[in-house]
Scaffold this active site. Structure first.
Site, PDB file in Angstrom:
ATOM      1  N   ASP A  80       2.654  25.642  13.214  1.00 28.48           N
ATOM      2  CA  ASP A  80       2.239  26.964  12.370  1.00 28.48           C
ATOM      3  C   ASP A  80       0.860  26.884  12.481  1.00 28.48           C
ATOM      4  O   ASP A  80       0.009  25.936  12.616  1.00 28.48           O
ATOM      5  CB  ASP A  80       2.911  26.709  10.903  1.00 28.48           C
ATOM      6  CG  ASP A  80       2.740  28.152  10.219  1.00 28.48           C
ATOM      7  OD1 ASP A  80       2.236  29.009  10.809  1.00 28.48           O
ATOM      8  OD2 ASP A  80       3.183  28.004   9.045  1.00 28.48           O
ATOM      9  N   LYS A  81       0.348  27.972  11.957  1.00 27.54           N
ATOM     10  CA  LYS A  81      -1.166  28.134  11.635  1.00 27.54           C
ATOM     11  C   LYS A  81      -1.204  28.776  10.203  1.00 27.54           C
ATOM     12  O   LYS A  81      -0.428  29.463   9.656  1.00 27.54           O
ATOM     13  CB  LYS A  81      -1.547  29.347  12.671  1.00 27.54           C
ATOM     14  CG  LYS A  81      -3.178  29.709  12.479  1.00 27.54           C
ATOM     15  CD  LYS A  81      -3.515  31.283  11.926  1.00 27.54           C
ATOM     16  CE  LYS A  81      -2.782  31.750  11.261  1.00 27.54           C
ATOM     17  NZ  LYS A  81      -3.368  33.053  10.399  1.00 27.54           N
ATOM     18  N   HIS A  82      -2.496  28.292   9.433  1.00 28.01           N
ATOM     19  CA  HIS A  82      -2.611  28.598   8.266  1.00 28.01           C
ATOM     20  C   HIS A  82      -4.046  29.050   8.112  1.00 28.01           C
ATOM     21  O   HIS A  82      -5.095  28.863   8.817  1.00 28.01           O
ATOM     22  CB  HIS A  82      -2.467  27.561   7.138  1.00 28.01           C
ATOM     23  CG  HIS A  82      -2.536  28.113   5.870  1.00 28.01           C
ATOM     24  ND1 HIS A  82      -1.571  28.557   5.101  1.00 28.01           N
ATOM     25  CD2 HIS A  82      -3.895  27.999   4.957  1.00 28.01           C
ATOM     26  CE1 HIS A  82      -2.189  29.205   3.997  1.00 28.01           C
ATOM     27  NE2 HIS A  82      -3.541  28.626   4.036  1.00 28.01           N
ATOM     28  N   SER A  83      -4.201  30.388   7.346  1.00 36.19           N
ATOM     29  CA  SER A  83      -5.688  30.612   7.118  1.00 36.19           C
ATOM     30  C   SER A  83      -5.987  30.579   5.717  1.00 36.19           C
ATOM     31  O   SER A  83      -5.252  30.968   4.936  1.00 36.19           O
ATOM     32  CB  SER A  83      -5.866  32.247   7.795  1.00 36.19           C
ATOM     33  OG  SER A  83      -7.134  32.857   7.375  1.00 36.19           O
ATOM     34  N   THR A 120       0.097  38.349   4.588  1.00 36.41           N
ATOM     35  CA  THR A 120       0.961  38.617   5.577  1.00 36.41           C
ATOM     36  C   THR A 120       2.106  39.087   5.232  1.00 36.41           C
ATOM     37  O   THR A 120       2.769  40.061   6.302  1.00 36.41           O
ATOM     38  CB  THR A 120       1.169  37.139   6.587  1.00 36.41           C
ATOM     39  OG1 THR A 120      -0.209  36.758   7.025  1.00 36.41           O
ATOM     40  CG2 THR A 120       2.036  37.341   7.712  1.00 36.41           C
ATOM     41  N   ARG A 168      -3.885  28.394 -11.278  1.00 35.89           N
ATOM     42  CA  ARG A 168      -5.356  28.265 -10.821  1.00 35.89           C
ATOM     43  C   ARG A 168      -5.768  29.701 -10.879  1.00 35.89           C
ATOM     44  O   ARG A 168      -7.169  29.740 -11.181  1.00 35.89           O
ATOM     45  CB  ARG A 168      -5.163  27.575  -9.475  1.00 35.89           C
ATOM     46  CG  ARG A 168      -4.951  25.935  -9.564  1.00 35.89           C
ATOM     47  CD  ARG A 168      -4.787  25.684  -8.186  1.00 35.89           C
ATOM     48  NE  ARG A 168      -5.790  25.925  -6.955  1.00 35.89           N
ATOM     49  CZ  ARG A 168      -5.464  26.309  -5.785  1.00 35.89           C
ATOM     50  NH1 ARG A 168      -4.428  25.775  -5.305  1.00 35.89           N
ATOM     51  NH2 ARG A 168      -6.501  26.383  -5.090  1.00 35.89           N
ATOM     52  N   SER A 183      -2.398  22.151  -2.137  1.00 42.69           N
ATOM     53  CA  SER A 183      -1.512  23.415  -2.090  1.00 42.69           C
ATOM     54  C   SER A 183      -1.053  23.716  -0.627  1.00 42.69           C
ATOM     55  O   SER A 183       0.128  23.970  -0.406  1.00 42.69           O
ATOM     56  CB  SER A 183      -2.266  24.732  -2.453  1.00 42.69           C
ATOM     57  OG  SER A 183      -1.413  25.741  -2.611  1.00 42.69           O
ATOM     58  N   LYS A 187       2.796  22.719   1.149  1.00 43.48           N
ATOM     59  CA  LYS A 187       3.619  23.935   1.626  1.00 43.48           C
ATOM     60  C   LYS A 187       3.860  23.704   3.010  1.00 43.48           C
ATOM     61  O   LYS A 187       5.183  23.732   3.286  1.00 43.48           O
ATOM     62  CB  LYS A 187       3.059  25.380   1.348  1.00 43.48           C
ATOM     63  CG  LYS A 187       3.258  25.883  -0.011  1.00 43.48           C
ATOM     64  CD  LYS A 187       2.647  27.211  -0.223  1.00 43.48           C
ATOM     65  CE  LYS A 187       1.239  27.084  -0.271  1.00 43.48           C
ATOM     66  NZ  LYS A 187       0.599  28.196  -0.817  1.00 43.48           N
ATOM     67  N   LYS A 188       3.042  23.116   3.938  1.00 41.94           N
ATOM     68  CA  LYS A 188       3.315  23.182   5.300  1.00 41.94           C
ATOM     69  C   LYS A 188       4.308  22.139   5.547  1.00 41.94           C
ATOM     70  O   LYS A 188       4.864  22.082   6.615  1.00 41.94           O
ATOM     71  CB  LYS A 188       1.959  23.173   5.992  1.00 41.94           C
ATOM     72  CG  LYS A 188       1.232  24.370   5.843  1.00 41.94           C
ATOM     73  CD  LYS A 188       1.743  25.711   6.554  1.00 41.94           C
ATOM     74  CE  LYS A 188       1.027  26.898   6.264  1.00 41.94           C
ATOM     75  NZ  LYS A 188       1.842  27.969   7.067  1.00 41.94           N
TER      76      LYS A 188
END
Lengths: 440, 440
Positions: A80-83, A120, A168, A183, A187-188
């Site tokens: 996966d990718k996360h930004s 997204t 937060r 965080s 999740k990932k």
């Protein structure tokens, strides 16, 4: 063990022990620790930080706080990718079909827009019928059929993170590196990933405006991701201006479909360039390709052959959306025709963009959220027509604001106009899209 | 204005503006700001501090958050004493009648014991029938008749402080100087005081163990008190061993009555000395006397003439207690006859006392509170028989633990025994009871 004693230790810059971190996260998960105690610890962590051992332990505890998705029956590498978030940052919509078309399973858990950044899930929901609220079974079925699926964080995945993230936002503790890292990685990790590329945005539209802090975040993400058993790499990428031309929901989806169709305006080129680089890194980390060159060649083929677009179409159909959006985005997506020019007030060169302000202006149009409970208007947005370094004349169009509400549109025009800095001298050091790869 | 933006400013060490502080305290008072936002700000204040302007504004805002008692119809100067808390710290019970007998009105708003410290209200309640839950009218009536009244903080007085104080205890933010100062001065200001003497305890039984930090607190208290219109002075006093001999509730009341009667053991002398010094400072600040010498002479007279004891008796009667306690404390107060010796394990000199541990040991006997909702057993306690500097033989009695519960008593004996440090060498620098007077 008492929550206040753990808070006190962090307050006094002492190292928290694994048993203490586990006790606290367990209490957060099961509602045994009061919100006001959680937020006091969050602020203490914000101000006093965490060392590597604490960071890893916090992340693992949050990762283990809920169920962990099991995709072991899918015989493909999972990546996966996360930004970290920006303005016009829409690469997930391009990367997921690209990488899935290369034989990687992409279980993408995404977020909603908040503040100046888009999300997204909000963008995808501008496709009529598209559902992101999938059950675990639906998510897995779509993953198996299409190669990728897009959904939000459920109550079962990393519930401690869900609780802490909400606090937060309300307590000014969002930007703390240990909390961001825990965080994201929790999740990932709960989504059962083997490999992960993180796009760490830096610049005027990012949470991290300074490169040094962004690099520190990238390093902490890579170190913690790897220590949690996910092969992790981070790219430091530019967020000193919107990525691509479109900022909004429908118009960003349209830009992505045009990229996947190979029919796009030059302003969208950075979206493709960054998507390809992030995808190539995913393929290498997923052990699909041995080198970035090989990965880029594979990506070029699935893009040019239309296989990536085909995956996108399959995913839209599988998640309940209207797949005709792939053939005629303007006809299917809720777009506004009413537009207002943002004109340059003077001749000169674009030297800088207050990108966060553009994000806030589009959010104020209804395209984003000021509060978490706000509803999104998918039809509004901003299309930029210039980039940093461009020469402009007085009165030249910098971009177009799309909104049916004229008074809101004029307010957005005013804010966006003020966000563009125009100087007399050409800016020599133009921002580099991909600044650095952080491998450890 | 949003609470999280105010939290963010303090987090980033920016100065909070009066409008921001007022907005926050108003939101705390009216329940419009969530507990988790309050506690995040408390931790940010703990770690980043407040400057003088912020400190004064916070205090004023908390002072104005509720009603302010109006004693203008009482034609006497109004003065009070406040202590930052210690072990065996019972001077309020001696000072209030002494100063009232000198013609000063003393509206004393006191607290409950928590953790290792005792509370004036708990001690008074060990007198059968004594009520501290007075209505505003009762409080004023007793003030007028007797010259002093003792009550707890009501919901109307400084409600913002009440809310924040409860959160501080649960979030490890009790010891922050700006929060301590705002809490004390806001309550005292709301009680309509003109003059105030603050006993800032320093040492092993105090919240401030280091003299430097205690001095900083004293200076902040004096500066803020004066800026709120209360003539304020602070005394730095020793809390490296219990004050006097008695630690508990009934036995502390007994010690105070013996002092007022002029019939006390030498171990109680420091209680009288400190009470007189604090009282003398009150009389000077209240403009009753021009000098401390004159004030001491006046105090000596009211003490020796029995006028102070008479005020005490009147107060006990007015607040519903049995006034015969003044004549026969042992017969009226719930005292335990079962006692257990704490013996010295070795010969030598008392060099130090872990005073906090003695407070905790008595609290564990039932004499104090671990949690705010715990009930007090007024009958238990500890009577010390030695002080720092004393020479002891092996097996000599250091003091007596009073409790009917043998296993709890033995645990207290063990803890208190360990709290006394006994060395081979005489300690040259004995603690000074009154270390310093802070006038500004």
């Amino acid at each position: 063990m008492r929550p206040q004693d753990i808070i006190r230790k962090k307050r006094d810059r002492e190292q928290l022990l694994p048993a203490e971190i586990n006790f606290f996260i367990d209490g957060v998960t099961h509602g045994q620790i009061a919100d006001y105690q959680i937020s006091a610890l969050l602020m203490a962590i914000y101000l006093n930080g965490m060392n590597d051992a604490e960071q890893q332990c916090l992340t693992e505890a949050m990762l283990q706080s809920g169920s962990i998705l099991d995709f072991s029956s899918i015989a493909k590498p999972k990546a996966d990718k996360h930004s970290t978030g920006g303005v016009g940052d829409k690469t997930s919509l391009v990367i997921a079909p690209l990488v899935a078309a290369c034989g990687v399973c992409v279980p993408m858990i995404s977020g909603r827009g908040l503040g100046h950044t888009g999300g997204t899930l909000d963008k995808l929901e501008s496709i009529p019928g598209y559902r992101v609220g999938l059950s675990a079974t639906e998510f897995k079925d779509i993953l198996e059929q299409v190669g990728y699926a897009m959904a939000g964080q459920t109550a079962e995945l990393a519930p401690a993170d869900k609780k802490m993230y909400a606090l937060r936002d309300a307590t000014a503790t969002v930007e703390a590196i240990p909390l961001i890292v825990a965080s994201i990685i929790s999740k990932k990790g709960a989504a059962g990933l083997e490999a992960m590329v993180i796009d760490v945005k830096v610049g005027s539209g990012a949470f991290m405006r300074e490169e040094e802090r962004a690099r520190a975040l990238a390093q902490a993400l890579v170190k913690t991701g790897n220590s949690c058993g996910i092969r992790t790499r981070a790219l430091l990428t530019d967020m000193n201006q919107p990525l691509g031309s479109a900022v909004g929901n429908s118009i960003e989806v349209k830009e992505c479909i045009e990229i996947l169709r190979g029919e796009f305006d030059p302003g969208a080129q950075p979206v493709l360039d960054l998507s390809l680089e992030l995808s190539a890194n995913m393929l290498v980390l997923a052990h699909v390709d041995a080198s970035l060159e090989q990965a880029h060649e594979r990506l070029r083929q699935v893009l040019e052959s239309g296989k990536a677009l085909e995956r996108f179409r399959q995913n839209v159909a599988a998640q309940g959306g209207d797949p005709r959006v792939c053939d005629d985005p303007s006809g299917i997506l809720p777009l506004v025709s009413e537009s207002h020019k943002v004109e340059s007030r003077r001749p000169g060169y674009i030297t800088a963009v207050e990108t966060t302000e553009i994000g806030h202006a589009v959010a104020a149009l209804g395209g984003g959220r000021v509060r978490i409970e706000d509803k999104i208007d998918a039809s509004v947005g901003f299309m930029s027509e210039v980039k940093i370094g461009d020469q402009v004349t007085a009165g030249q169009t910098l971009g177009m604001v799309y909104s049916r509400d004229e008074s809101r549109a004029l307010e957005a025009v005013r804010r966006i106009q003020a966000a563009y800095q125009i100087g007399d001298e050409f800016k020599e050091d133009l921002p580099t899209l991909i600044k650095e790869v952080v491998n450890e």
